[in-house]
Enzyme design. Structure first.
Site, PDB file in Angstrom:
ATOM      1  N   MET A  41       0.838  -1.204   0.000  1.00  0.00           N
ATOM      2  CA  MET A  41       0.000   0.000   0.000  1.00  0.00           C
ATOM      3  C   MET A  41       0.872   1.253   0.000  1.00  0.00           C
ATOM      4  SD  MET A  41      -3.053  -1.020   2.652  1.00  0.00           S
ATOM      5  CE  MET A  41      -4.603  -1.727   2.038  1.00  0.00           C
ATOM      6  N   ASP A  42       1.884   1.247   0.849  1.00  0.00           N
ATOM      7  CA  ASP A  42       2.767   2.408   0.943  1.00  0.00           C
ATOM      8  C   ASP A  42       3.451   2.676  -0.396  1.00  0.00           C
ATOM      9  OD1 ASP A  42       4.162   4.506   2.288  1.00  0.00           O
ATOM     10  OD2 ASP A  42       5.908   3.214   2.446  1.00  0.00           O
ATOM     11  N   GLU A  43       3.898   1.621  -1.044  1.00  0.00           N
ATOM     12  CA  GLU A  43       4.576   1.779  -2.334  1.00  0.00           C
ATOM     13  C   GLU A  43       3.601   2.306  -3.407  1.00  0.00           C
ATOM     14  OE1 GLU A  43       7.494   1.937  -3.250  1.00  0.00           O
ATOM     15  OE2 GLU A  43       7.330   1.790  -5.420  1.00  0.00           O
ATOM     16  N   SER A  99       2.967   5.821  -2.721  1.00  0.00           N
ATOM     17  CA  SER A  99       4.142   6.621  -3.031  1.00  0.00           C
ATOM     18  C   SER A  99       4.240   6.927  -4.525  1.00  0.00           C
ATOM     19  CB  SER A  99       5.383   5.852  -2.551  1.00  0.00           C
ATOM     20  OG  SER A  99       6.555   6.475  -2.994  1.00  0.00           O
TER      21      SER A  99
END
Lengths: 280, 280
Positions: free
Chosen positions: A166-168, A171
């Site tokens: 999710m973070d990637e 980002s």
């Protein structure tokens, strides 16, 4: 590595400055916001000619659901404005395609670095994923298939592997949608476990760009949308302004410089160098 | 893999049921809550004799900060009640030391599975970490050194790698402190980037155990506490009660069983089997 860290942050903070005024993307018509600048970012991000290996391509480990949906979205890249993002082994490779500020040259680096979500090289063992981005809709779809090295409870993907995915996706989406640079927050509510080897579809939406921050939401679910794996929200700080970098120190060293991020309501200061980037 | 997934979840939900009443741990005296049951969990978790490789031991890649603090906490295991947790390559190995409910035998599995945070095998390349747990204080310290394969922005650890490290530390802490099983939520505020190869110290506290859920907080910072990398909170659902498993289906198959998690205010239903574990 010390100076490399600093230079990389500078490199990321390249030449365009977003307007200071808040930009709330209308829920029903988000196609106009930042259209041209996003197109420019996307074209620089998606190198047409490169020798770099793109890891976001089908391989023998992909499950039928993943393959089918990949083909479906690939069709949409021809007709519906979707763009398949390349995925190199390191963010350093992605940065090579971007214009650098201040005449800084891209330093060559022979060390073996990998972006976390491409840390495992054996097909199917770790992260298998591909991100499609829609510039005018400001949304992304990530097809994610966790391998047996991403396990948490036996047979299921570790919650942290989904958090990182999710973070990637946040980002890359934030960067292309508004030059989002740093994740400020990530809030996840887990609903169900993802079986190893199966497909999770992450739907990411840019909710608003306001006060130099970009707000996103994500829902991760099975392909038929009958099972929600997790929901999350994320906030990213937007591009560092190159002209907000203070003059070099008398010693001429790179370390210890201050970057200011200006917004309508506040100025945030980051000290970069000495292998760190910290908010003051 | 289908039945394996179910059996593993059952295995994790072993024999003890926490009292239904909420247990808020007093902030100034948390030593009494669940003392004996935690001791029992810890002794089963930390196998004294095993052939399994413990990855939470110093190696040549550890930076001086990490080595020094490891030695410091190792001394505290002799005098101050801290316990160094072993870290095997898979949660399946950790589960082997636990008593199983219902007379279920631990299925042998020759496949190559890895817990996500031990997915990389080369020393120093990925996750280097060790967790120390204090049973009576209900807190953990995780020493975390991200390697070059955990990169996000060049030279710095990917935010997702820290998120996963927090999730894993929460998970082990929650299991030992109250048989926490599933992460329900994870909320992270990132403050500063962690340089690759340096030490981040994660301080995890169990804030309260209430209504069959366990609430935790974490602060990740440099050894000298001068730089905060991130703060987070997490919530885990507590042990599945073995006697809350409905009788097998007429077909005798494992799939599709319902697990009920009972608390004072609600009953949560999970359907496990068919390679999934989903909340109903």
């Amino acid at each position: 590595m010390i100076r490399r860290g600093f230079q990389a942050v500078i490199r990321l903070g390249h030449h365009r400055v977003l307007p200071g005024a808040p930009h709330v993307l209308p829920r029903l018509n988000r196609t106009s916001a930042f259209g041209s600048s996003t197109d420019s970012l996307v074209s620089r991000f998606c190198l047409e000619k490169t020798d770099l290996k793109d890891y976001a391509l089908p391989n023998a480990s992909w499950c039928p659901d993943m393959l089918n949906l990949y083909q479906e979205f690939l069709e949409k890249t021809k007709t519906d404005g979707w763009i398949k993002l390349p995925s190199f082994k390191s963010n350093r490779d992605h940065i090579q395609g971007l214009k650098l500020p201040f005449g800084l040259a891209a330093t060559s680096d022979k060390s073996d670095w990998r972006i976390f979500t491409r840390c495992l090289q054996v097909e199917g063992q770790g992260y298998e994923y591909v991100i499609f981005f829609h510039p005018s809709k400001k949304k992304s779809i990530c097809l994610f298939q966790p391998g047996p090295y991403l396990e948490g409870a036996p047979g299921f993907a570790h919650g942290g592997s989904l958090a990182a995915m999710m973070d990637e996706t946040f980002s890359k989406t934030a960067y292309l949608a508004g030059e989002g640079l740093f994740t400020l927050s990530l809030n996840i509510r887990f609903k169900n476990l993802i079986p190893v080897g199966s497909l999770a579809v992450l739907n990411v939406d840019v909710e608003k760009i306001e006060d130099q921050k970009l707000y996103m939401s994500c829902i991760a679910q099975s392909r038929d949308q009958q099972r929600v794996y997790a929901k999350s929200s994320g906030k990213e700080v937007l591009s560092l302004s190159p002209d907000s970098v203070l003059p070099p120190s008398p010693s001429g060293q790179m370390e210890g410089r201050i970057l200011r991020i200006r917004s309508q309501t506040e100025v945030q200061l980051f000290r970069v160098g000495m292998g760190t980037c910290c908010r003051l």
